[in-house]
Write a protein that holds these residues in place. Structure first.
Motif, PDB file in Angstrom:
ATOM      1  N   PRO A  72       0.818  -1.215   0.000  1.00 59.84           N
ATOM      2  CA  PRO A  72       0.000   0.000   0.000  1.00 59.84           C
ATOM      3  C   PRO A  72       0.852   1.266   0.000  1.00 59.84           C
ATOM      4  O   PRO A  72       1.894   1.336   0.660  1.00 59.84           O
ATOM      5  CB  PRO A  72      -0.781  -0.090   1.309  1.00 59.84           C
ATOM      6  N   TYR A  73       0.391   2.232  -0.755  1.00 58.79           N
ATOM      7  CA  TYR A  73       1.029   3.541  -0.837  1.00 58.79           C
ATOM      8  C   TYR A  73      -0.075   4.587  -0.743  1.00 58.79           C
ATOM      9  O   TYR A  73      -1.008   4.588  -1.541  1.00 58.79           O
ATOM     10  CB  TYR A  73       1.789   3.676  -2.159  1.00 58.79           C
ATOM     11  N   VAL A 108       0.012   9.007  10.223  1.00 56.78           N
ATOM     12  CA  VAL A 108       0.733   7.832   9.726  1.00 56.78           C
ATOM     13  C   VAL A 108       0.360   6.591  10.539  1.00 56.78           C
ATOM     14  O   VAL A 108       0.094   5.524   9.975  1.00 56.78           O
ATOM     15  CB  VAL A 108       2.259   8.080   9.731  1.00 56.78           C
ATOM     16  N   GLU A 109       0.305   6.735  11.850  1.00 54.71           N
ATOM     17  CA  GLU A 109      -0.047   5.605  12.703  1.00 54.71           C
ATOM     18  C   GLU A 109      -1.464   5.108  12.415  1.00 54.71           C
ATOM     19  O   GLU A 109      -1.700   3.906  12.273  1.00 54.71           O
ATOM     20  CB  GLU A 109       0.065   6.003  14.178  1.00 54.71           C
ATOM     21  N   GLN A 110      -2.417   6.034  12.310  1.00 58.06           N
ATOM     22  CA  GLN A 110      -3.812   5.632  12.139  1.00 58.06           C
ATOM     23  C   GLN A 110      -4.109   5.115  10.731  1.00 58.06           C
ATOM     24  O   GLN A 110      -4.875   4.164  10.571  1.00 58.06           O
ATOM     25  CB  GLN A 110      -4.737   6.789  12.523  1.00 58.06           C
ATOM     26  N   PHE A 111      -3.512   5.724   9.716  1.00 56.39           N
ATOM     27  CA  PHE A 111      -3.703   5.218   8.352  1.00 56.39           C
ATOM     28  C   PHE A 111      -3.126   3.810   8.235  1.00 56.39           C
ATOM     29  O   PHE A 111      -3.720   2.931   7.623  1.00 56.39           O
ATOM     30  CB  PHE A 111      -3.057   6.137   7.320  1.00 56.39           C
ATOM     31  N   THR A 112      -1.943   3.606   8.826  1.00 56.01           N
ATOM     32  CA  THR A 112      -1.325   2.283   8.802  1.00 56.01           C
ATOM     33  C   THR A 112      -2.213   1.274   9.520  1.00 56.01           C
ATOM     34  O   THR A 112      -2.464   0.178   8.997  1.00 56.01           O
ATOM     35  CB  THR A 112       0.077   2.328   9.444  1.00 56.01           C
ATOM     36  N   ALA A 113      -2.706   1.632  10.692  1.00 56.17           N
ATOM     37  CA  ALA A 113      -3.577   0.732  11.454  1.00 56.17           C
ATOM     38  C   ALA A 113      -4.842   0.387  10.668  1.00 56.17           C
ATOM     39  O   ALA A 113      -5.303  -0.762  10.704  1.00 56.17           O
ATOM     40  CB  ALA A 113      -3.942   1.375  12.795  1.00 56.17           C
ATOM     41  N   THR A 114      -5.384   1.344   9.942  1.00 50.05           N
ATOM     42  CA  THR A 114      -6.580   1.081   9.135  1.00 50.05           C
ATOM     43  C   THR A 114      -6.296   0.039   8.060  1.00 50.05           C
ATOM     44  O   THR A 114      -7.089  -0.885   7.852  1.00 50.05           O
ATOM     45  CB  THR A 114      -7.102   2.380   8.496  1.00 50.05           C
ATOM     46  N   LEU A 115      -5.160   0.169   7.377  1.00 49.81           N
ATOM     47  CA  LEU A 115      -4.821  -0.798   6.332  1.00 49.81           C
ATOM     48  C   LEU A 115      -4.541  -2.186   6.921  1.00 49.81           C
ATOM     49  O   LEU A 115      -4.866  -3.203   6.302  1.00 49.81           O
ATOM     50  CB  LEU A 115      -3.634  -0.307   5.514  1.00 49.81           C
ATOM     51  N   VAL A 116      -3.975  -2.228   8.113  1.00 48.87           N
ATOM     52  CA  VAL A 116      -3.753  -3.504   8.788  1.00 48.87           C
ATOM     53  C   VAL A 116      -5.100  -4.134   9.145  1.00 48.87           C
ATOM     54  O   VAL A 116      -5.350  -5.307   8.860  1.00 48.87           O
ATOM     55  CB  VAL A 116      -2.885  -3.314  10.061  1.00 48.87           C
ATOM     56  N   VAL A 138      -8.299  -3.375   8.076  1.00 47.27           N
ATOM     57  CA  VAL A 138      -9.298  -3.557   7.020  1.00 47.27           C
ATOM     58  C   VAL A 138      -8.810  -4.507   5.924  1.00 47.27           C
ATOM     59  O   VAL A 138      -9.557  -5.366   5.463  1.00 47.27           O
ATOM     60  CB  VAL A 138      -9.705  -2.193   6.415  1.00 47.27           C
ATOM     61  N   LEU A 139      -7.548  -4.343   5.511  1.00 49.50           N
ATOM     62  CA  LEU A 139      -7.042  -5.124   4.385  1.00 49.50           C
ATOM     63  C   LEU A 139      -6.044  -6.206   4.783  1.00 49.50           C
ATOM     64  O   LEU A 139      -5.580  -6.963   3.928  1.00 49.50           O
ATOM     65  CB  LEU A 139      -6.390  -4.189   3.354  1.00 49.50           C
ATOM     66  N   GLY A 140      -5.670  -6.250   6.064  1.00 46.98           N
ATOM     67  CA  GLY A 140      -4.715  -7.255   6.512  1.00 46.98           C
ATOM     68  C   GLY A 140      -3.297  -7.007   6.015  1.00 46.98           C
ATOM     69  O   GLY A 140      -2.500  -7.943   5.902  1.00 46.98           O
ATOM     70  N   LYS A 141      -2.960  -5.763   5.738  1.00 50.72           N
ATOM     71  CA  LYS A 141      -1.620  -5.434   5.228  1.00 50.72           C
ATOM     72  C   LYS A 141      -0.606  -5.377   6.363  1.00 50.72           C
ATOM     73  O   LYS A 141      -0.930  -5.067   7.500  1.00 50.72           O
ATOM     74  CB  LYS A 141      -1.641  -4.089   4.494  1.00 50.72           C
ATOM     75  N   LYS A 142       0.642  -5.649   6.036  1.00 50.19           N
ATOM     76  CA  LYS A 142       1.715  -5.575   7.016  1.00 50.19           C
ATOM     77  C   LYS A 142       2.172  -4.119   7.156  1.00 50.19           C
ATOM     78  O   LYS A 142       2.397  -3.440   6.147  1.00 50.19           O
ATOM     79  CB  LYS A 142       2.896  -6.442   6.588  1.00 50.19           C
ATOM     80  N   GLU A 188       4.993  -2.909   7.865  1.00 50.93           N
ATOM     81  CA  GLU A 188       6.311  -2.649   7.263  1.00 50.93           C
ATOM     82  C   GLU A 188       6.252  -2.555   5.742  1.00 50.93           C
ATOM     83  O   GLU A 188       7.231  -2.171   5.104  1.00 50.93           O
ATOM     84  CB  GLU A 188       7.334  -3.714   7.694  1.00 50.93           C
ATOM     85  N   HIS A 189       5.112  -2.877   5.154  1.00 48.66           N
ATOM     86  CA  HIS A 189       4.946  -2.744   3.709  1.00 48.66           C
ATOM     87  C   HIS A 189       4.133  -1.517   3.326  1.00 48.66           C
ATOM     88  O   HIS A 189       3.872  -1.281   2.153  1.00 48.66           O
ATOM     89  CB  HIS A 189       4.267  -3.991   3.130  1.00 48.66           C
ATOM     90  N   THR A 190       3.705  -0.754   4.319  1.00 53.07           N
ATOM     91  CA  THR A 190       2.825   0.396   4.082  1.00 53.07           C
ATOM     92  C   THR A 190       3.647   1.678   4.028  1.00 53.07           C
ATOM     93  O   THR A 190       4.413   1.971   4.939  1.00 53.07           O
ATOM     94  CB  THR A 190       1.762   0.481   5.196  1.00 53.07           C
ATOM     95  N   HIS A 191       3.453   2.432   2.955  1.00 47.98           N
ATOM     96  CA  HIS A 191       4.161   3.702   2.761  1.00 47.98           C
ATOM     97  C   HIS A 191       3.145   4.839   2.720  1.00 47.98           C
ATOM     98  O   HIS A 191       2.133   4.742   2.026  1.00 47.98           O
ATOM     99  CB  HIS A 191       4.952   3.681   1.452  1.00 47.98           C
TER     100      HIS A 191
END
Length: 66
Positions: free
Chosen positions: A3-4, A22-30, A32-36, A38-41
């Motif tokens: 994710p970018y 950054v923290e909350q957007f990352t947490a949302t992708l984790v 909702v989408l199960g993303k890691k 460390e792969h989120t930019h």
């Protein structure tokens, strides 16, 4: 898929606010989408008020009206 997120905001956010975004957007992708994480930019671009317009006027002009 890595994710970018490219977030554009008008200038004025503090470093702490950007950190929280950054923290909350990352947490949302984790969550909702199960993303890691460390792969989120996430890139935050700050735009000068004179370079941002809405409702037919520039943001700096809008803020002068307040």
């Amino acid at each position: 898929m890595m994710p970018y997120i490219n977030l554009q905001i008008t200038k004025g956010a503090t470093r702490e606010q950007k950190k929280q975004i950054v923290e909350q957007f990352t947490a949302t992708l984790v969550n909702v989408l199960g993303k890691k994480p460390e792969h989120t930019h996430i890139v935050i671009l700050e735009i000068e008020d004179e370079n941002w317009g809405f409702a037919g006027i520039l943001t700096d002009d809008f803020r002068k009206q307040k």
